[in-house]
Design a protein around this motif. Structure first.
Motif, short mmCIF file in Angstrom:
data_model
loop_
_atom_site.label_atom_id
_atom_site.label_comp_id
_atom_site.label_asym_id
_atom_site.label_seq_id
_atom_site.Cartn_x
_atom_site.Cartn_y
_atom_site.Cartn_z
N ARG A 92 -1.99 -0.56 3.64
CA ARG A 92 -2.52 0.69 3.09
C ARG A 92 -1.64 1.22 1.97
O ARG A 92 -2.12 1.80 0.99
CB ARG A 92 -2.62 1.70 4.24
CG ARG A 92 -3.70 2.73 4.06
CD ARG A 92 -3.88 3.51 5.35
NE ARG A 92 -4.59 2.73 6.36
CZ ARG A 92 -4.67 3.06 7.63
NH1 ARG A 92 -4.05 4.14 8.06
NH2 ARG A 92 -5.35 2.32 8.47
N LEU A 93 -0.31 1.05 2.13
CA LEU A 93 0.63 1.55 1.13
C LEU A 93 1.02 0.48 0.12
O LEU A 93 1.87 0.72 -0.74
CB LEU A 93 1.89 2.07 1.83
CG LEU A 93 1.66 3.20 2.86
CD1 LEU A 93 2.97 3.58 3.54
CD2 LEU A 93 1.04 4.42 2.19
N ASN A 94 0.41 -0.70 0.26
CA ASN A 94 0.67 -1.81 -0.67
C ASN A 94 2.15 -2.18 -0.70
O ASN A 94 2.77 -2.32 -1.76
CB ASN A 94 0.19 -1.45 -2.08
CG ASN A 94 0.08 -2.69 -2.96
OD1 ASN A 94 -0.11 -3.80 -2.48
ND2 ASN A 94 0.20 -2.49 -4.27
N LYS A 144 3.35 13.76 4.34
CA LYS A 144 3.47 12.95 3.13
C LYS A 144 2.07 12.54 2.64
O LYS A 144 1.20 12.21 3.46
CB LYS A 144 4.29 11.68 3.40
CG LYS A 144 5.72 11.94 3.84
CD LYS A 144 6.56 12.43 2.68
CE LYS A 144 8.01 12.62 3.12
NZ LYS A 144 8.85 13.12 2.02
N GLN A 146 1.17 9.84 1.42
CA GLN A 146 0.91 8.47 1.81
C GLN A 146 0.31 8.38 3.22
O GLN A 146 -0.26 7.35 3.59
CB GLN A 146 2.19 7.64 1.75
CG GLN A 146 2.80 7.53 0.36
CD GLN A 146 3.81 8.63 0.09
OE1 GLN A 146 3.67 9.73 0.64
NE2 GLN A 146 4.79 8.34 -0.74
#
Length: 315
Positions: A92-94, A144, A146
């Motif tokens: 998801r956050l690469n 956050k 993210q």
């Protein structure tokens, strides 16, 4: 000095789980259970089973082996769940390169005077707060940006959210009350420390060293004229001794203190659960050193501190 123990009204049962990726020499998963901040049990991805860490916990599990099996199964399940959650977050956050650390802290607190119950379920990712569950609204909060996508996804899992609420409000407090009852004599044990001032050379920092205290809810600090100081002070971590007690040190750089001002300073050991503090005055005659008359005392003290600081394997 007479020490008066104060009644502990709040009790806690906490579970700490850590999943890692790309951290050499550290298990991919570690789980720890604590009661009133005292470690009760441990498991990791290497031993693949739960291990009691206190005699009273071992006795409890011997009387109820199904309970220990429940913890072992929960350990394995948590390992798979946190691993899947970490892989999902990485995508998801690469994120590709490691290391990555996903932590979860959950549990409950019980006030045995008011009966108030507090539950919590929190996540941290790579050292920062990531998600926290609000049990009143049964929604996740994301500190956050993210974490927002994960929050929105988890907010839709109504059955899991209700399961969380039931555990933290009903099951967890019930277990905590059992643990407090069975481990009361141990959990309420208070061990008074010995507190010494140490100095390696006449120009070295003066170390205030407290060892042999239990539990670990303690503070050691320097004062000037009765007020805590932070300048020229460096505090160490609380470390475990081999006998189950703890030790802690705090250094004070006395190079800028004039000899006539030494009497204004002292080191204080403050123990949660006791009314009186241990206060040691900054006095050259009481400092254990590596030179002159105090050399033997210093060598003995450092030998004991070194022996106490040798860590036992966790498993």
């Amino acid at each position: 000095m007479q020490w008066v123990a104060l009644l502990t009204l709040k009790h806690s049962l906490r579970y700490f789980r850590t999943a890692t990726y790309g951290v050499p020499g550290f298990p991919e998963f570690v789980g720890v259970a604590t009661v009133n901040e005292v470690q009760m049990g441990y498991c990791d991805s290497n031993i693949k089973t739960a291990k009691p860490k206190q005699d009273w916990a071992m006795t409890l599990f011997e009387k109820n082996p199904n309970h220990l099996e429940w913890y072992s199964q929960r350990c394995l399940r948590s390992q798979h769940v946190l691993r899947a959650e970490m892989n999902s977050l990485k995508q998801r956050l690469n994120l590709t390169e490691g290391p990555h650390i996903l932590q979860r802290m959950n549990g409950c607190e019980w006030d045995d005077e008011t009966g108030e119950i507090t539950g919590y379920n929190q996540y941290g990712y790579n050292g920062e707060d990531f998600l926290a569950l609000d049990l009143k609204t049964l929604t996740w909060t994301a500190p956050k940006p993210q974490a927002v996508l994960t929050k929105l996804t988890w907010d839709t899992e109504k059955a899991t959210l209700q399961e969380n609420k039931n555990f933290y409000i009903y099951i967890c407090p019930k277990m905590l009350k059992i643990y407090v009852k069975d481990g009361r004599s141990f959990l309420q044990k208070k061990e008074r420390p010995s507190v010494s001032l140490l100095q390696r050379t006449p120009t070295s920092v003066v170390t205030c060293h407290a060892t042999g205290f239990f539990p670990e809810t303690a503070e050691v600090f320097w004062r000037r004229d009765g007020e805590e100081i932070h300048e020229a002070v460096e505090k160490g971590d609380i470390l475990a001794n081999n006998d189950g007690t703890f030790q802690m040190s705090v250094e004070f750089n006395v190079s800028s203190v004039q000899p006539e001002d030494w009497k204004r300073y002292d080191c204080v050991f403050e123990f949660s659960g006791f009314k009186d503090d241990i206060v040691v005055k900054l006095d050259k005659s009481t400092i254990r050193t590596n030179w002159g008359k105090g050399s033997q005392g210093e060598r003995t003290t450092h030998k004991r501190a070194t022996e106490n600081n040798k860590e036992k394997p966790e498993h």
